[in-house]
Design a protein around this motif. Sequence first.
Motif, PDB file in Angstrom:
ATOM      1  N   ALA A   1      33.556  99.549  93.238  1.00 27.41           N
ATOM      2  CA  ALA A   1      33.213  98.180  92.860  1.00 27.41           C
ATOM      3  C   ALA A   1      32.251  97.588  93.884  1.00 27.41           C
ATOM      4  O   ALA A   1      32.525  97.607  95.079  1.00 27.41           O
ATOM      5  CB  ALA A   1      34.467  97.325  92.763  1.00 27.41           C
ATOM      6  N   PRO A   2      31.128  97.076  93.435  1.00 23.37           N
ATOM      7  CA  PRO A   2      30.195  96.429  94.364  1.00 23.37           C
ATOM      8  C   PRO A   2      30.694  95.033  94.716  1.00 23.37           C
ATOM      9  O   PRO A   2      31.676  94.552  94.150  1.00 23.37           O
ATOM     10  CB  PRO A   2      28.910  96.344  93.539  1.00 23.37           C
ATOM     11  N   SER A   3      30.044  94.396  95.635  1.00 25.78           N
ATOM     12  CA  SER A   3      30.331  92.986  95.881  1.00 25.78           C
ATOM     13  C   SER A   3      29.887  92.225  94.642  1.00 25.78           C
ATOM     14  O   SER A   3      28.799  92.465  94.114  1.00 25.78           O
ATOM     15  CB  SER A   3      29.564  92.475  97.092  1.00 25.78           C
ATOM     16  N   LEU A   4      30.727  91.347  94.161  1.00 26.10           N
ATOM     17  CA  LEU A   4      30.437  90.651  92.913  1.00 26.10           C
ATOM     18  C   LEU A   4      30.288  89.163  93.147  1.00 26.10           C
ATOM     19  O   LEU A   4      30.958  88.596  94.002  1.00 26.10           O
ATOM     20  CB  LEU A   4      31.561  90.881  91.898  1.00 26.10           C
ATOM     21  N   LEU A   5      29.429  88.549  92.379  1.00 21.84           N
ATOM     22  CA  LEU A   5      29.253  87.103  92.378  1.00 21.84           C
ATOM     23  C   LEU A   5      29.308  86.650  90.926  1.00 21.84           C
ATOM     24  O   LEU A   5      28.429  86.986  90.134  1.00 21.84           O
ATOM     25  CB  LEU A   5      27.917  86.717  93.017  1.00 21.84           C
ATOM     26  N   PHE A   6      30.374  85.950  90.560  1.00 19.18           N
ATOM     27  CA  PHE A   6      30.526  85.456  89.196  1.00 19.18           C
ATOM     28  C   PHE A   6      29.852  84.090  89.112  1.00 19.18           C
ATOM     29  O   PHE A   6      30.152  83.205  89.893  1.00 19.18           O
ATOM     30  CB  PHE A   6      32.013  85.324  88.841  1.00 19.18           C
ATOM     31  N   VAL A   7      28.956  83.936  88.159  1.00 19.22           N
ATOM     32  CA  VAL A   7      28.172  82.714  88.034  1.00 19.22           C
ATOM     33  C   VAL A   7      28.278  82.190  86.608  1.00 19.22           C
ATOM     34  O   VAL A   7      28.250  82.957  85.657  1.00 19.22           O
ATOM     35  CB  VAL A   7      26.681  82.985  88.359  1.00 19.22           C
ATOM     36  N   GLY A   8      28.409  80.878  86.464  1.00 16.47           N
ATOM     37  CA  GLY A   8      28.448  80.269  85.144  1.00 16.47           C
ATOM     38  C   GLY A   8      28.975  78.859  85.233  1.00 16.47           C
ATOM     39  O   GLY A   8      29.403  78.403  86.298  1.00 16.47           O
ATOM     40  N   PRO A   9      28.966  78.157  84.118  1.00 12.45           N
ATOM     41  CA  PRO A   9      29.450  76.768  84.114  1.00 12.45           C
ATOM     42  C   PRO A   9      30.971  76.716  84.312  1.00 12.45           C
ATOM     43  O   PRO A   9      31.663  77.722  84.141  1.00 12.45           O
ATOM     44  CB  PRO A   9      29.051  76.253  82.729  1.00 12.45           C
ATOM     45  N   PRO A  10      31.483  75.554  84.667  1.00 17.42           N
ATOM     46  CA  PRO A  10      32.923  75.416  84.871  1.00 17.42           C
ATOM     47  C   PRO A  10      33.712  75.733  83.606  1.00 17.42           C
ATOM     48  O   PRO A  10      33.296  75.412  82.497  1.00 17.42           O
ATOM     49  CB  PRO A  10      33.095  73.937  85.232  1.00 17.42           C
ATOM     50  N   GLY A  11      34.844  76.387  83.801  1.00 12.49           N
ATOM     51  CA  GLY A  11      35.765  76.610  82.702  1.00 12.49           C
ATOM     52  C   GLY A  11      35.550  77.853  81.866  1.00 12.49           C
ATOM     53  O   GLY A  11      36.205  78.027  80.849  1.00 12.49           O
ATOM     54  N   VAL A  12      34.655  78.754  82.280  1.00 13.39           N
ATOM     55  CA  VAL A  12      34.405  79.942  81.463  1.00 13.39           C
ATOM     56  C   VAL A  12      35.255  81.140  81.881  1.00 13.39           C
ATOM     57  O   VAL A  12      35.231  82.165  81.223  1.00 13.39           O
ATOM     58  CB  VAL A  12      32.910  80.338  81.450  1.00 13.39           C
ATOM     59  N   GLY A  13      35.995  81.027  82.978  1.00  8.19           N
ATOM     60  CA  GLY A  13      36.912  82.087  83.373  1.00  8.19           C
ATOM     61  C   GLY A  13      36.474  82.953  84.529  1.00  8.19           C
ATOM     62  O   GLY A  13      36.938  84.079  84.675  1.00  8.19           O
ATOM     63  N   LYS A  14      35.590  82.454  85.364  1.00  5.46           N
ATOM     64  CA  LYS A  14      35.107  83.247  86.495  1.00  5.46           C
ATOM     65  C   LYS A  14      36.243  83.580  87.458  1.00  5.46           C
ATOM     66  O   LYS A  14      36.414  84.739  87.843  1.00  5.46           O
ATOM     67  CB  LYS A  14      34.000  82.493  87.234  1.00  5.46           C
ATOM     68  N   THR A  15      37.029  82.591  87.845  1.00  4.98           N
ATOM     69  CA  THR A  15      38.126  82.803  88.779  1.00  4.98           C
ATOM     70  C   THR A  15      39.199  83.686  88.144  1.00  4.98           C
ATOM     71  O   THR A  15      39.751  84.576  88.807  1.00  4.98           O
ATOM     72  CB  THR A  15      38.724  81.459  89.217  1.00  4.98           C
ATOM     73  N   SER A  16      39.477  83.478  86.872  1.00  7.27           N
ATOM     74  CA  SER A  16      40.474  84.297  86.178  1.00  7.27           C
ATOM     75  C   SER A  16      40.030  85.751  86.099  1.00  7.27           C
ATOM     76  O   SER A  16      40.827  86.671  86.300  1.00  7.27           O
ATOM     77  CB  SER A  16      40.722  83.757  84.776  1.00  7.27           C
ATOM     78  N   ALA A  17      38.759  85.974  85.800  1.00  9.07           N
ATOM     79  CA  ALA A  17      38.236  87.339  85.729  1.00  9.07           C
ATOM     80  C   ALA A  17      38.302  88.024  87.088  1.00  9.07           C
ATOM     81  O   ALA A  17      38.658  89.194  87.181  1.00  9.07           O
ATOM     82  CB  ALA A  17      36.810  87.337  85.202  1.00  9.07           C
ATOM     83  N   ALA A  18      37.981  87.301  88.144  1.00  6.36           N
ATOM     84  CA  ALA A  18      38.040  87.876  89.494  1.00  6.36           C
ATOM     85  C   ALA A  18      39.469  88.235  89.858  1.00  6.36           C
ATOM     86  O   ALA A  18      39.732  89.306  90.421  1.00  6.36           O
ATOM     87  CB  ALA A  18      37.465  86.887  90.502  1.00  6.36           C
ATOM     88  N   GLY A  19      40.413  87.375  89.540  1.00  6.84           N
ATOM     89  CA  GLY A  19      41.819  87.660  89.823  1.00  6.84           C
ATOM     90  C   GLY A  19      42.337  88.839  89.021  1.00  6.84           C
ATOM     91  O   GLY A  19      43.069  89.691  89.536  1.00  6.84           O
ATOM     92  N   ALA A  20      41.953  88.926  87.754  1.00 12.83           N
ATOM     93  CA  ALA A  20      42.379  90.041  86.907  1.00 12.83           C
ATOM     94  C   ALA A  20      41.785  91.353  87.404  1.00 12.83           C
ATOM     95  O   ALA A  20      42.468  92.384  87.440  1.00 12.83           O
ATOM     96  CB  ALA A  20      41.967  89.785  85.461  1.00 12.83           C
ATOM     97  N   LEU A  21      40.520  91.330  87.811  1.00 15.20           N
ATOM     98  CA  LEU A  21      39.881  92.532  88.348  1.00 15.20           C
ATOM     99  C   LEU A  21      40.563  92.966  89.644  1.00 15.20           C
ATOM    100  O   LEU A  21      40.857  94.148  89.839  1.00 15.20           O
ATOM    101  CB  LEU A  21      38.390  92.293  88.588  1.00 15.20           C
ATOM    102  N   ALA A  22      40.852  92.020  90.520  1.00 18.66           N
ATOM    103  CA  ALA A  22      41.545  92.342  91.768  1.00 18.66           C
ATOM    104  C   ALA A  22      42.920  92.927  91.479  1.00 18.66           C
ATOM    105  O   ALA A  22      43.344  93.885  92.126  1.00 18.66           O
ATOM    106  CB  ALA A  22      41.667  91.096  92.636  1.00 18.66           C
ATOM    107  N   SER A  23      43.617  92.374  90.506  1.00 16.95           N
ATOM    108  CA  SER A  23      44.933  92.879  90.142  1.00 16.95           C
ATOM    109  C   SER A  23      44.856  94.320  89.645  1.00 16.95           C
ATOM    110  O   SER A  23      45.674  95.160  90.022  1.00 16.95           O
ATOM    111  CB  SER A  23      45.548  91.984  89.062  1.00 16.95           C
ATOM    112  N   ASP A  24      43.862  94.618  88.806  1.00 15.50           N
ATOM    113  CA  ASP A  24      43.702  95.984  88.303  1.00 15.50           C
ATOM    114  C   ASP A  24      43.274  96.946  89.404  1.00 15.50           C
ATOM    115  O   ASP A  24      43.721  98.088  89.450  1.00 15.50           O
ATOM    116  CB  ASP A  24      42.692  96.020  87.163  1.00 15.50           C
ATOM    117  N   LEU A  25      42.403  96.501  90.295  1.00 14.03           N
ATOM    118  CA  LEU A  25      41.933  97.377  91.375  1.00 14.03           C
ATOM    119  C   LEU A  25      43.032  97.679  92.383  1.00 14.03           C
ATOM    120  O   LEU A  25      43.172  98.808  92.846  1.00 14.03           O
ATOM    121  CB  LEU A  25      40.746  96.746  92.099  1.00 14.03           C
ATOM    122  N   LEU A  26      43.821  96.670  92.744  1.00 12.46           N
ATOM    123  CA  LEU A  26      44.839  96.833  93.789  1.00 12.46           C
ATOM    124  C   LEU A  26      46.164  97.348  93.260  1.00 12.46           C
ATOM    125  O   LEU A  26      46.976  97.855  94.034  1.00 12.46           O
ATOM    126  CB  LEU A  26      45.036  95.513  94.520  1.00 12.46           C
ATOM    127  N   GLY A  27      46.406  97.207  91.962  1.00 14.97           N
ATOM    128  CA  GLY A  27      47.645  97.717  91.373  1.00 14.97           C
ATOM    129  C   GLY A  27      48.883  97.120  92.015  1.00 14.97           C
ATOM    130  O   GLY A  27      49.035  95.907  92.108  1.00 14.97           O
TER     131      GLY A  27
END
Length: 71
Positions: free
Chosen positions: A33-59
Amino acid sequence: MTWTETHRPKTVDAIAGQEEAKRLVKSFLHDDAPSLLFVGPPGVGKTSAAGALASDLLGDFFDPMNYVVTN
């Protein structure tokens, strides 16, 4: 726990809709996984996607203290 935290997706597969984004994020699970920067307007799920990805990566080692989210 707030409503938003209760219903926040815990894995990438649990993210509703956004099939193209899910496919792209899931591709990072199989490669380095590269360093990621999630960009977009408020409320589209950037923080949720980052948390879900971290959860899947770290198990089993996933803990909110194992990753940094900057808003």
